[in-house]
Design an enzyme around this catalytic site. Structure first.
Site, PDB file in Angstrom:
ATOM      1  N   ASP A   1      -2.564 -10.696  -2.681  1.00 49.57           N
ATOM      2  CA  ASP A   1      -3.147 -10.297  -1.391  1.00 49.57           C
ATOM      3  C   ASP A   1      -4.633  -9.970  -1.589  1.00 49.57           C
ATOM      4  O   ASP A   1      -5.054  -9.585  -2.680  1.00 49.57           O
ATOM      5  CB  ASP A   1      -2.392  -9.061  -0.881  1.00 49.57           C
TER       6      ASP A   1
ATOM      7  N   ASP B   1      -4.361 -13.297   3.360  1.00 42.22           N
ATOM      8  CA  ASP B   1      -5.614 -12.789   3.942  1.00 42.22           C
ATOM      9  C   ASP B   1      -6.811 -13.091   3.033  1.00 42.22           C
ATOM     10  O   ASP B   1      -7.925 -12.640   3.309  1.00 42.22           O
ATOM     11  CB  ASP B   1      -5.523 -11.293   4.272  1.00 42.22           C
TER      12      ASP B   1
ATOM     13  N   HIS C   1       0.814  -1.231   0.000  1.00 41.25           N
ATOM     14  CA  HIS C   1       0.000   0.000   0.000  1.00 41.25           C
ATOM     15  C   HIS C   1       0.843   1.275   0.000  1.00 41.25           C
ATOM     16  O   HIS C   1       0.294   2.368  -0.158  1.00 41.25           O
ATOM     17  CB  HIS C   1      -0.954   0.014   1.188  1.00 41.25           C
TER      18      HIS C   1
ATOM     19  N   HIS D   1      -6.147  -7.425  -0.639  1.00 40.21           N
ATOM     20  CA  HIS D   1      -6.312  -5.995  -0.909  1.00 40.21           C
ATOM     21  C   HIS D   1      -5.523  -5.569  -2.139  1.00 40.21           C
ATOM     22  O   HIS D   1      -4.431  -6.093  -2.400  1.00 40.21           O
ATOM     23  CB  HIS D   1      -5.831  -5.175   0.295  1.00 40.21           C
TER      24      HIS D   1
HETATM   25  C1  OKP Z   1      -3.028  -4.449   4.497  1.00 33.12           C
HETATM   26  B1  OKP Z   1      -2.600  -5.602   3.537  1.00 33.12           B
HETATM   27  C2  OKP Z   1      -8.637  -2.493   9.876  1.00 33.12           C
HETATM   28  C3  OKP Z   1      -9.474  -2.069   8.718  1.00 33.12           C
HETATM   29  C4  OKP Z   1      -9.341  -2.993   7.559  1.00 33.12           C
HETATM   30  C5  OKP Z   1      -7.250  -3.295   6.422  1.00 33.12           C
HETATM   31  C6  OKP Z   1      -6.448  -2.911   5.257  1.00 33.12           C
HETATM   32  C7  OKP Z   1      -4.968  -3.125   5.405  1.00 33.12           C
HETATM   33  C8  OKP Z   1      -4.488  -4.374   4.716  1.00 33.12           C
HETATM   34  N1  OKP Z   1      -8.297  -1.415  10.717  1.00 33.12           N
HETATM   35  N2  OKP Z   1      -8.450  -2.529   6.552  1.00 33.12           N
HETATM   36  O1  OKP Z   1      -3.022  -5.447   2.217  1.00 33.12           O
HETATM   37  O2  OKP Z   1      -3.015  -6.908   3.995  1.00 33.12           O
HETATM   38 ZN    ZN Z   2      -4.197  -7.473   2.501  1.00 34.35          ZN
END
Ligand code: OKP
Ligand code: ZN
Length: 347
Positions: free
Chosen positions: A197, A286, A161, A199
């Site tokens: 991933d 994830d 990110h 995300h």
């Molecule tokens: C990072 B990676 C939690 C809210 C959910 C999570 C996004 C971060 C993911 N506080 N958002 O891509 O696994």
């Molecule tokens: Zn993620």
């Protein structure tokens, strides 16, 4: 599979995270790395080799120098203001504002260089983020030198990110981008980054968006419903020299292995057309059915298939760890991917 890790990554251990309106314990915590290390040792694949130190040059190939200097000094500046706990922005630039301006005060720079409330800048954050990048670089170097055909960098905090000058989504330095650039600088003419991933890797995409030498492929939750919300749609396909070198495969929440691997096969077609010399994988687990932050339905046999499918691409491969938040499970899922990869390569 060569496996690399740096103990300095444990230095990032924020006490809290703001989630769902409450201050709770962080999802991105040191135990994530311990889980993966333990599973690696239990599987007889360990111990992980220590990451080497690199000077900041390899990081500065990707990240803005003022941004890196900010990450390095921000928490000391925060403490100098008699503040306790992690540094966190309280404002962000949105539509119609001058988001390109770099404020002079610490609070202003926190606002400028970050994009969310879930990514604290704490005491040990810089040390760990740099060690995470060094872990990625060590893995890339072992592949670039021909020492090994595949390496796994057990990186934490994650990286995908983070853009050239902005952190968020638990990411400060973009480990996969730094590894890809390192491979380019060591002779690979074209590098493909395959981000699996849950995300979208908004940072990685933005870093390479206008470049034709690095392909970015990502399978992820539809940004219409999921973080990072504002990038990762299918109509983002690159710009300028990078036109056609970004391909996003957004999938709906609840997505099971059938649809996920259909996207994987489509992405593979793009990858083969690009004919890269090297592959970097942003490996988040994830996508697992029980992940606390996510809504895909991959199960252990699907991670096995993922490892086999990545190995079948037949490229020198640097695997970078990204997300995965069910601490009791992620080690097993990572090892499942790595073992299947090795089994296919040795077959
Ligand atoms: C990072 B990676 C939690 C809210 C959910 C999570 C996004 C971060 C993911 N506080 N958002 O891509 O696994
Ligand atoms: Zn993620």
């Amino acid at each position: 599979m060569q496996i690399f890790f740096s103990n300095d990554q444990f230095a990032h251990a924020p006490a809290s995270e703001i989630n769902r309106g409450e201050i709770g314990s962080p999802f991105e915590r040191p135990e994530r790395a311990s889980s993966v290390l333990q599973a690696i040792e239990r599987a007889g694949m360990g111990p992980a080799a220590p990451a080497q130190a690199f000077d900041d040059e390899a990081i500065l190939r990707i990240h803005d120098a003022a941004y890196v200097a900010f990450l390095q000094s921000a928490h000391a500046e925060w403490r100098a203001l008699q503040r306790h706990g992690p540094a966190l922005a309280n404002t962000w630039a949105v539509r119609g504002m001058r988001g390109d301006r770099v404020p002079t005060s610490l609070d202003g720079r926190l606002a400028h260089y970050s994009f969310d409330v879930m990514t604290p800048l704490d005491d040990g954050t810089w040390v760990a983020a740099r060690a995470s990048a060094h872990t990625a670089l060590t893995a890339a170097a072992s592949v670039a030198s021909g020492d090994t055909a595949a390496a796994f960098a057990l990186c934490r905090p994650p990286g995908h990110h983070a853009s050239a000058d902005c952190y968020g989504g638990y990411s400060y330095l973009n480990n996969a981008a730094i590894a890809a650039q390192y491979l380019r600088d060591r002779g690979a003419r074209r590098v493909a980054i395959f981000d699996v991933d849950y995300h979208h890797g908004n940072g990685t995409q933005s870093i390479f968006y206008d470049r034709g030498d690095v392909l970015y492929l990502s399978i992820h939750a539809d940004p219409a419903t999921d973080f990072p919300y504002f990038l990762g749609f299918a109509d983002e396909t690159g710009a300028g020299a990078g036109t056609g070198a970004t391909h996003n495969f957004p999938l709906p929440r609840g997505c099971t292995a059938g649809a996920w691997f259909a996207a994987f096969e489509e992405a593979t077609v793009r990858l083969k057309q690009f004919a890269p010399d090297a592959l970097v994988v942003s490996l988040g687990v994830d996508t697992a059915s029980s992940d606390p932050l996510s809504h895909f339905q991959l199960e252990t046999p699907d991670f096995e298939r993922l490892g086999t499918s990545l190995a079948a691409l037949g490229l020198p491969t640097t695997i970078i760890f990204e997300g995965g938040y069910e601490v009791a499970r992620i080690g097993g899922d990572v090892v499942t991917v790595l073992r299947a990869f090795d089994a296919r390569r040795e077959a």
